[in-house]
Design an enzyme around this catalytic site. Sequence first.
Site, mmCIF file in Angstrom:
data_model
loop_
_atom_site.group_PDB
_atom_site.id
_atom_site.type_symbol
_atom_site.label_atom_id
_atom_site.label_comp_id
_atom_site.label_asym_id
_atom_site.label_seq_id
_atom_site.Cartn_x
_atom_site.Cartn_y
_atom_site.Cartn_z
ATOM 1 N N PRO A 98 0.835 -1.204 0.000
ATOM 2 C CA PRO A 98 0.000 0.000 0.000
ATOM 3 C C PRO A 98 0.870 1.254 0.000
ATOM 4 O O PRO A 98 2.076 1.186 0.249
ATOM 5 C CB PRO A 98 -0.800 -0.120 1.305
ATOM 6 C CG PRO A 98 0.054 -0.983 2.181
ATOM 7 C CD PRO A 98 0.740 -1.944 1.264
ATOM 8 N N CYS A 99 0.256 2.389 -0.261
ATOM 9 C CA CYS A 99 1.025 3.623 -0.389
ATOM 10 C C CYS A 99 1.789 3.922 0.901
ATOM 11 O O CYS A 99 1.394 3.519 1.994
ATOM 12 C CB CYS A 99 0.119 4.788 -0.777
ATOM 13 S SG CYS A 99 -0.755 5.555 0.588
#
Length: 276
Positions: free
Chosen positions: A173-174
């Site tokens: 994920p970011c």
Amino acid sequence: MLESKLTQLQNLFSQMERALIAYSGGIDSTLVAKIAYDTLGDRALAITAVSPSLLPEDLEEAKIQAQTIGIPHELVITQEMENPNYTANPVNRCYFCKSELHDTLKPLALKKGYPYVVDGVNADDLQDYRPGIQAAKERGARSPLAEVGMSKVEVRQLSQELGLPWWNKPAQPCLSSRFPYGEEITVAKLQRVGRAEIYLRQLGYQNLRVRSQEDTAKIELPPEIIKEFVVNIDLSLLVAQFQGYGFMYVTLDLEGYRSGKLNQVIPELGRELNLR
């Protein structure tokens, strides 16, 4: 069951005729891109949003994967770091990130003649605290994997069956997800977290997180490899490396890596509201 869901996905894309895929390079959106391209050919387009929260190495992987699939692939720049609602890092931070993403993708899709924007949200994502899903829905995005009820495990199984070599790729994920809610996110903080995770990857550890809280880095690894990590890694060198990135303290989370760990501070009511 899996074959049936693949058929449903193929039928879904056939009905769309043209689709733009919000493509991060993660296992979910890559599977969507693969099926979309196999069904629609050049009438499917993958778009990757580039921002400081995406590791350059992950962007390069996304490019390679898209090239392997054969799908046309383009990049767009998103400006979520310009939004104080995002950088303040509230519990619904992802809402503002996905708002920026889909406010960028929707007009782009219409301009290029793609009536649909689709993402890689799967059925399991609907059970977690994911405020970004609401932002995407508000802007008309569709989630084919979730629509056919495909779980994360099934995404990996189908990816393997379709011959995708990255079927077992760890979730990435970011980088903004590495910070506790309420701590301001800056480009410098994102970069130091990114460099720290790249360093650990280069040491051979792939499924990990470096959580950041002020000047402290907290390394999360799968519980079963923590002992091996402590014994085999030159800890003094690691600490010096992390301090070179800008951290003052380096710690190891003895509970081990668990996806979405920072969401445990969110009251259950907040989760219920998001899932309605």
